[in-house]
Scaffold this motif. Structure first.
Motif, PDB file in Angstrom:
ATOM      1  N   ARG A 478      -2.487  10.068  -4.348  1.00 53.80           N
ATOM      2  CA  ARG A 478      -1.409   9.127  -4.040  1.00 53.80           C
ATOM      3  C   ARG A 478      -0.187   9.399  -4.902  1.00 53.80           C
ATOM      4  NH1 ARG A 478       1.634   7.772  -0.812  1.00 53.80           N
ATOM      5  NH2 ARG A 478       2.789   5.839  -1.071  1.00 53.80           N
ATOM      6  N   SER A 509      10.956   0.521  -4.358  1.00 60.26           N
ATOM      7  CA  SER A 509       9.633   0.286  -3.775  1.00 60.26           C
ATOM      8  C   SER A 509       8.650   1.375  -4.190  1.00 60.26           C
ATOM      9  CB  SER A 509       9.758   0.231  -2.246  1.00 60.26           C
ATOM     10  OG  SER A 509       8.487   0.076  -1.655  1.00 60.26           O
ATOM     11  N   GLU A 513       5.177   1.004  -6.652  1.00 57.41           N
ATOM     12  CA  GLU A 513       3.827   1.468  -6.306  1.00 57.41           C
ATOM     13  C   GLU A 513       3.328   2.474  -7.335  1.00 57.41           C
ATOM     14  OE1 GLU A 513       1.193   3.388  -2.687  1.00 57.41           O
ATOM     15  OE2 GLU A 513       3.369   3.196  -2.460  1.00 57.41           O
ATOM     16  N   GLU A 514       4.213   3.349  -7.809  1.00 57.12           N
ATOM     17  CA  GLU A 514       3.788   4.319  -8.819  1.00 57.12           C
ATOM     18  C   GLU A 514       3.340   3.622 -10.097  1.00 57.12           C
ATOM     19  OE1 GLU A 514       5.413   8.150 -11.396  1.00 57.12           O
ATOM     20  OE2 GLU A 514       6.647   7.318  -9.798  1.00 57.12           O
TER      21      GLU A 514
END
Length: 528
Positions: A478, A509, A513-514
């Motif tokens: 991911r 965004s 997430e990171e």
């Protein structure tokens, strides 16, 4: 250059040296605190550099509150409550025991000092250092219970030690009154707890009304000082107030802060903690030359200085072990209520060797009043205790491996995490059903349901020899996808195909997430 410019230069130099030495130490596997102390000690002997002097008020009011607060907000209040008996036994009981036995020992081995001076010095070296203990425990695969006890001890024992030091200083300059000491102790605890609770809950209530992360962060940065300074002015324990405020703020953060504010707060306090922790160890080394100069005029020979220093270190370790063994014996054979808290011998030995000292000891020894017998020598002795216990911490990884303490059950924690995630996703779906309207797009509802089901699916594969666990595979892949997504957005920005507000929104965004994925990977690595 005037003093203001020199102060700025020193601050910038501290940051540059701290970052460089810590980064290099991590690359080669050295202990960053020891490396920073060594570099500071070498720099202190460079000709032409001004002498660095410890200002205890600056350390106690400027450095200690944010350091303790940064550690407290990361500490689980639930775990502290569960281990409160052991934490109190070490943070209060061990401190008082150390003050008595080490005070008598200091009075016996250091010529020309009074018993009150011995007690004062013992109070100086009694508290363990939250910075060093957290640094050590973070690198070792220790059981959760042991980490909680060690971090809880280092957070709360500063308050007991500073109250004991205040009583001993009163005895040095005046007449010792046990009833007055008991009253001062009660006052320090009551005021400290009261202001800690008020600061923690009061500022949490204010932060709940703040919508902008910048405002929230600004209030967060002053919270430790809001708790510490008024408490100290009212003769309470500012250390206790800061720790309690930090625990409350930490446990309330998911309720009172937005996700964006929590991310910003976490990054800011990690940065502050890193800079202050490492600057403190560098600062300790920079004081070596001045401390040695005081010892040279104290009348002790080199051999006497070495023997007294080694004897003090050995006695401190022996006193710590004696108390911990006594506590274990009490848990084992005492009232039935305590028998379930019995510690194994391996745990007892690990706790015994985890008594590193640091910034509080260095600052507290400079609080000794002028006219204290052998004050320069006692300052050096405190410095030797800090260095000696930090060196002792270097051997702790080897000791822990030899003790073969059971590591955390990461497989069980992984299962619990997935079960909790499933409960959270189920609650989200229930809320979705209650919030949806008849006019809502069915495709959007299906997307939300599918996303909740997908994110709630377990990744329980623990991995085998040579094979990554499923969560590690997910995180690695991911993050690679996120890098590619960010690169694509930046290419689009350079080509001017989208307006800047859209670019910034998508980058934010992706960044969020990171941060989430890296936080999960970081926790998994610490648990493995």
């Amino acid at each position: 250059m005037n003093d203001s410019v020199m102060t700025i230069i020193w601050i910038v130099s501290f940051v540059l040296v701290a970052v460089t030495v810590t980064g290099l130490s991590r690359r080669v596997g050295w202990s960053a605190p020891i490396a920073l102390v060594a570099v500071g000690a070498l720099v202190s002997f460079v000709p032409g550099l001004p002498r660095i002097e410890v200002r205890p008020e600056l350390v106690l009011y400027g450095l200690l509150p944010p350091l303790l607060f940064a550690a407290a907000i990361r500490t689980s209040l639930v775990d502290v409550r569960a281990r409160r008996d052991s934490i109190l036994a070490l943070s209060v009981g061990l401190v008082l025991f150390t003050v008595v036995v080490v005070g008598f020992f200091t009075w016996l081995i250091v010529p020309a000092i009074t018993l009150a001076t011995g007690f004062a010095f013992a109070a100086v070296v009694a508290p363990t250092d939250a910075v060093a203990v957290t640094s050590i425990s973070g690198r070792l695969n220790l059981p959760r219970r042991l980490v909680t006890i060690l971090e809880g001890e280092s957070l709360f024992n500063d308050a007991a030690a500073l109250v004991a030091l205040s009583a001993a200083i009163t005895a040095i300059v005046g007449t010792f009154n046990p009833w007055a000491v008991a009253g001062d102790f009660v006052l320090a605890v009551v005021v400290g707890v009261g202001f800690g609770l008020a600061a923690g809950y009061g500022l949490s209530a204010i932060r709940k009304q703040l919508k902008a992360p910048v405002l929230d962060t600004s209030l967060s940065l002053v919270t430790p000082f809001v708790a510490f300074i008024p408490t100290q002015l009212l003769h309470g324990s500012g250390v206790l107030a800061v720790v309690i405020a930090g625990l409350i703020v930490g446990v309330n953060a998911p309720v009172v802060q937005s996700a964006q504010a929590r991310i910003a707060d976490s990054v800011n306090w990690r940065t502050i903690r890193f800079l202050l922790e490492n600057s403190v160890f560098l600062f300790i080394g920079l004081n070596l030359k001045g401390i040695l100069g005081g010892v040279a005029n104290s009348g002790f020979s080199v051999v006497e200085t070495i023997l007294i220093s080694v004897g003090m270190l050995l006695f401190l370790v022996a006193a710590r072990f004696a108390w911990i063994v006594s506590v274990r014996t009490f848990y084992r054979f005492g009232p039935k209520h305590f028998r379930g808290r019995d510690m194994s011998w391996n745990t007892t030995v690990a706790i015994g060797f985890s008594g590193m000292r640091g910034v509080v000891t260095l600052a507290a020894v400079f609080l000794l009043p002028d006219g204290t017998p052998q004050k320069p020598f006692l300052q050096f002795l405190a410095f030797a205790v800090v260095i000696g216990t930090l060196l002792q911490g270097l051997a702790l990884p080897l000791i822990i491996r030899r003790l073969k303490l059971p590591p955390p059950n990461t497989d069980q924690e992984l299962v619990e995490a997935q079960m909790l995630m499933a409960e959270a996703r189920a609650a989200g779906v229930v809320q979705l059903d209650s919030e949806r309207k008849e006019s809502d797009d069915a495709a959007v509802i299906d997307r939300l349901r599918n996303d909740a089901a997908r994110l709630g699916e377990p990744l329980l594969s623990p991995g085998t020899d040579g094979v990554e666990p499923a969560q590690a595979v997910f995180g690695r892949l991911r993050l690679a996808m996120i890098d590619a997504e960010r690169a694509a957005v930046l290419v689009a920005r350079r080509e001017g195909r989208y307006q800047e507000p859209a670019v910034r929104a998508i980058l934010a965004s992706i960044d969020a997430e990171e941060v989430a994925v890296r936080a999960i990977r970081h926790n998994n690595r610490n648990d493995s």
